[in-house]
Design an enzyme around this catalytic site. Sequence first.
Site, PDB file in Angstrom:
ATOM      1  N   HIS A  32      50.499  30.784  69.074  1.00  0.00           N
ATOM      2  CA  HIS A  32      49.164  30.640  68.481  1.00  0.00           C
ATOM      3  C   HIS A  32      48.710  32.013  68.009  1.00  0.00           C
ATOM      4  CE1 HIS A  32      47.872  32.342  72.266  1.00  0.00           C
ATOM      5  NE2 HIS A  32      48.444  31.344  72.924  1.00  0.00           N
ATOM      6  N   HIS A  35      49.374  35.119  70.225  1.00  0.00           N
ATOM      7  CA  HIS A  35      50.730  35.688  70.136  1.00  0.00           C
ATOM      8  C   HIS A  35      50.892  36.465  68.824  1.00  0.00           C
ATOM      9  CE1 HIS A  35      51.638  31.948  72.638  1.00  0.00           C
ATOM     10  NE2 HIS A  35      52.049  32.919  73.422  1.00  0.00           N
ATOM     11  N   GLN A  59      58.884  31.425  86.717  1.00  0.00           N
ATOM     12  CA  GLN A  59      57.453  31.721  86.872  1.00  0.00           C
ATOM     13  C   GLN A  59      56.606  30.458  87.029  1.00  0.00           C
ATOM     14  OE1 GLN A  59      57.302  33.806  82.954  1.00  0.00           O
ATOM     15  NE2 GLN A  59      55.274  32.909  82.795  1.00  0.00           N
ATOM     16  N   ASP A 150      45.951  37.408  80.089  1.00  0.00           N
ATOM     17  CA  ASP A 150      46.613  37.295  81.394  1.00  0.00           C
ATOM     18  C   ASP A 150      46.436  38.637  82.100  1.00  0.00           C
ATOM     19  OD1 ASP A 150      48.131  34.581  81.108  1.00  0.00           O
ATOM     20  OD2 ASP A 150      48.403  35.627  79.225  1.00  0.00           O
ATOM     21  N   ARG A 187      48.855  26.082  76.360  1.00  0.00           N
ATOM     22  CA  ARG A 187      48.554  24.860  77.125  1.00  0.00           C
ATOM     23  C   ARG A 187      47.304  24.132  76.620  1.00  0.00           C
ATOM     24  NH1 ARG A 187      50.412  28.214  81.508  1.00  0.00           N
ATOM     25  NH2 ARG A 187      52.077  27.214  82.718  1.00  0.00           N
TER      26      ARG A 187
HETATM   27  P1  AMP Z   1      52.874  33.295  76.936  1.00  0.00           P
HETATM   28  O1  AMP Z   1      53.649  32.713  75.793  1.00  0.00           O
HETATM   29  O2  AMP Z   1      51.746  32.448  77.403  1.00  0.00           O
HETATM   30  O3  AMP Z   1      53.764  33.793  78.046  1.00  0.00           O
HETATM   31  O4  AMP Z   1      52.186  34.593  76.355  1.00  0.00           O
HETATM   32  C1  AMP Z   1      52.924  35.628  75.758  1.00  0.00           C
HETATM   33  C2  AMP Z   1      52.032  36.822  75.577  1.00  0.00           C
HETATM   34  O5  AMP Z   1      50.936  36.489  74.733  1.00  0.00           O
HETATM   35  C3  AMP Z   1      51.442  37.327  76.907  1.00  0.00           C
HETATM   36  O6  AMP Z   1      51.443  38.739  76.900  1.00  0.00           O
HETATM   37  C4  AMP Z   1      50.033  36.780  76.853  1.00  0.00           C
HETATM   38  O7  AMP Z   1      49.102  37.547  77.596  1.00  0.00           O
HETATM   39  C5  AMP Z   1      49.727  36.863  75.370  1.00  0.00           C
HETATM   40  N1  AMP Z   1      48.646  35.934  75.031  1.00  0.00           N
HETATM   41  C6  AMP Z   1      48.560  34.629  75.384  1.00  0.00           C
HETATM   42  N2  AMP Z   1      47.394  34.103  74.955  1.00  0.00           N
HETATM   43  C7  AMP Z   1      46.732  35.096  74.309  1.00  0.00           C
HETATM   44  C8  AMP Z   1      45.476  35.181  73.649  1.00  0.00           C
HETATM   45  N3  AMP Z   1      44.657  34.158  73.554  1.00  0.00           N
HETATM   46  N4  AMP Z   1      45.122  36.375  73.097  1.00  0.00           N
HETATM   47  C9  AMP Z   1      45.955  37.447  73.190  1.00  0.00           C
HETATM   48  N5  AMP Z   1      47.149  37.431  73.792  1.00  0.00           N
HETATM   49  C10 AMP Z   1      47.540  36.269  74.360  1.00  0.00           C
END
Ligand code: AMP
Length: 279
Positions: A32, A35, A59, A150, A187
């Site tokens: 999204h 990312h 995880q 996060d 999610r």
């Molecule tokens: P994930 O795919 O959920 O493991 O996230 C991958 C990376 O994207 C992690 O470093 C998250 O903290 C970051 N991330 C996820 N959601 C957001 C968001 N809304 N804004 C900025 N970074 C995000």
Amino acid sequence: MPVFKTILETKKQRIKYNGSKCGLIPTMGSLHKGHLSLIKKSLKRDDDIWVSIFINPTQFNCEKDLKKYPKNLDEDLEKIKSISKKINVFLPAESEIYPKKIESSKFNMNNLNNIFEGVDRPGHFEGVLTVVSKLFKIINPDNAYFGEKDFQQLCIIKNWQKHNNIPVNIIASPTIREKNGLAMSSRNCLLSKSIRNEAGFIFKSLSECKKICRNGNEIKEKLLEDFNKHLAFKLNYVACIDTNSFLEINEFRKFKESRLLISASVEGVRLIDNIALNN
Ligand code: AMP
């Protein structure tokens, strides 16, 4: 756009670009705008950019959560390509990352893994550090990008990098939000439309706390009041922390870096968010 599925191919490719600045953005896919903001940040600083897409089983502390994690690979690749065709994608199979056994390594996280998210998700941060350390070894980046959304994860990764002299700069990036304020998350698509709309109250509430509350107790009272107006949402925890020590504080002062962390569950989906209290 180059897509690499094996560690061997990836390492060979990285050697070709030896000497240029490498940026890594680890993700679990279903990309999204949050990312994409990390990828765009890397594009400004790095020459050799790598996005990893890997749903890391270690995880997840709950099999059901892992099974229902959204997958949108074709769209993900399109989204990355629309930013730049020269971005490399590392797309390993589980057996590539965990060739022997799907298990986490041990890490000393100075107890940061046993509070807040770590309480309801035992083993979660061990899994995160396991995959991040493997990705760092495979890609060998100069810079790695993580979201402030996060926040506990970001602090744990920063601490681990610092205490183990890992030669990678950890670069934090602000949370990107949906129109109603809800922090973007892969999610969120698991939520019904009405709950997704309603969930905007969480960030509104955090922002109001920042504006009007004078201490941690007032914040907790205000959040409980707000959650009582949204009964579908279960508040898992709320905490004001000193950003440097990660210890809970009641009095937050302008000159101290502090954050308000929150986690809530709704429709079987865990939502987390946070806001800086001192700026
Ligand atoms: P994930 O795919 O959920 O493991 O996230 C991958 C990376 O994207 C992690 O470093 C998250 O903290 C970051 N991330 C996820 N959601 C957001 C968001 N809304 N804004 C900025 N970074 C995000």
